[in-house]
Design an enzyme around this catalytic site. Structure first.
Site: not given
Ligand code: L34
Length: 294
Positions: A53, A97, A120
């Site tokens: 982020k 987070q 959020d």
């Molecule tokens: N406060 N907590 C708060 N806000 C959020 O919006 C989140 N979340 C969830 C967990 N806790 C939080 C996220 O941001 C889950 N989450 C999140 C964000 C980004 C990705 C996955 C979950 C993401 O970028 N996923 C990539 C792969 C990342 C990797 O390689 O590990 C994808 O392609 O799915």
């Protein structure tokens, strides 16, 4: 064979759009939007998400700050940090987070965030506005899914939409958004959860299935109908013997579902990157709402 709902590509496009808007602000001599993130503890996935982020902020031209605390931080300390972020005129939006350690009351933390900076969309004031179809900051993951549907012109009106999982950050708000008036929306929504009996009775009739339960490969091809739209929010780190020590698994058994579905999101590269793009969008929206009120 299903078409891929490519969240990675769309997230890049949306970030490029945001970057252009930030450049316009700079040309007008205005301050840049600023996102702050609070990270508690050493959870590997949380660290990775928050770091990406912060990188996204640099990419679109936002300022950012990352505030890190050890697992042992007190609730009081965290509340003080939130009060300072609420009061800081340079910070347009911030996130804490999740998940937080168990000794910290998550609800108290969320309640302490100024709704105008709650990018959020977790504060009850913003959640209530969302449910009442008022202008507000939407939770990033559901907002990302709505945008994926919209930009791919996927029909939702009058469709049967089954949401699996009722978490306050994904399933519950998702069910509300899909039932709201307008597009994407106007769907007939069923919110299923751990007490739902015979879940395949619902999923087999669904035109759109949105899974947000964190149970790898839960949704199998024989549970869905021909031509269904499948959105996979699950992203579980499953330990293995690879170099990284794990791989990512969605809630959807991609292989068996892809043969029947009309559209399907991959994991990774589907909903995850869209969540991050929408956080950038919300930060810009919070910035704009503030300048309208100044
Ligand atoms: N406060 N907590 C708060 N806000 C959020 O919006 C989140 N979340 C969830 C967990 N806790 C939080 C996220 O941001 C889950 N989450 C999140 C964000 C980004 C990705 C996955 C979950 C993401 O970028 N996923 C990539 C792969 C990342 C990797 O390689 O590990 C994808 O392609 O799915």
């Amino acid at each position: 064979m299903a078409q891929i709902l490519n969240g990675l590509t769309l997230s890049r496009q949306i970030k490029a759009e945001i970057k252009e808007q930030v450049a316009l602000l700079a040309a007008e001599g205005k301050k840049k939007p600023h996102l702050a993130a609070v990270l508690v503890g050493e959870n590997g996935a949380s660290k990775a998400y928050v770091n990406s982020k912060v990188k996204d902020c640099a990419e679109v031209g936002f300022g950012s700050s990352l505030i890190k605390y050890p697992e042992t931080v007190s609730e009081e300390e965290l509340l003080k940090t939130i009060a300072a972020l609420n009061a800081d005129p340079d910070v347009d939006g911030f996130i804490v987070q999740l998940p937080l350690p168990r000794h910290i009351d998550q609800e108290k933390i969320i309640m302490a965030i100024d709704p105008a900076k709650d990018v959020d969309g977790f504060h009850p004031e913003n959640f209530g506005k969302m449910a009442l179809e008022m202008e507000t900051l939407l939770p990033a993951t559901p907002f990302g899914i709505m945008t994926l549907l919209e930009r791919n012109n996927i029909e939702t009106q009058g469709k049967n939409c089954v949401v699996i999982g009722r978490s306050r950050i994904v399933g519950r708000p998702m069910s509300i958004l899909m039932s709201r008036k307008g597009y994407p929306g106007n769907a007939t929504v069923t919110l299923t959860h751990s007490y739902t009996k015979d879940i395949e009775e619902y999923t087999q009739k669904a035109d759109i299935v949105i899974t947000a339960l964190g149970d790898p490969l839960f949704l199998k091809g024989d549970m869905i109908k021909e031509g269904a739209v499948i959105i996979d929010v699950g992203i579980t780190r499953v330990d293995d013997h690879s170099e990284k020590g794990y791989h990512l698994a969605g809630d959807v058994d991609f292989k068996s579902c892809e043969e029947k579905a009309s559209w399907i999101t991959p994991v990774p590269g589907g909903v995850g990157p869209m969540t991050r793009a929408m956080l950038m969008k919300n930060t810009l929206l919070a910035y704009e709402m503030k300048s309208r009120n100044d």
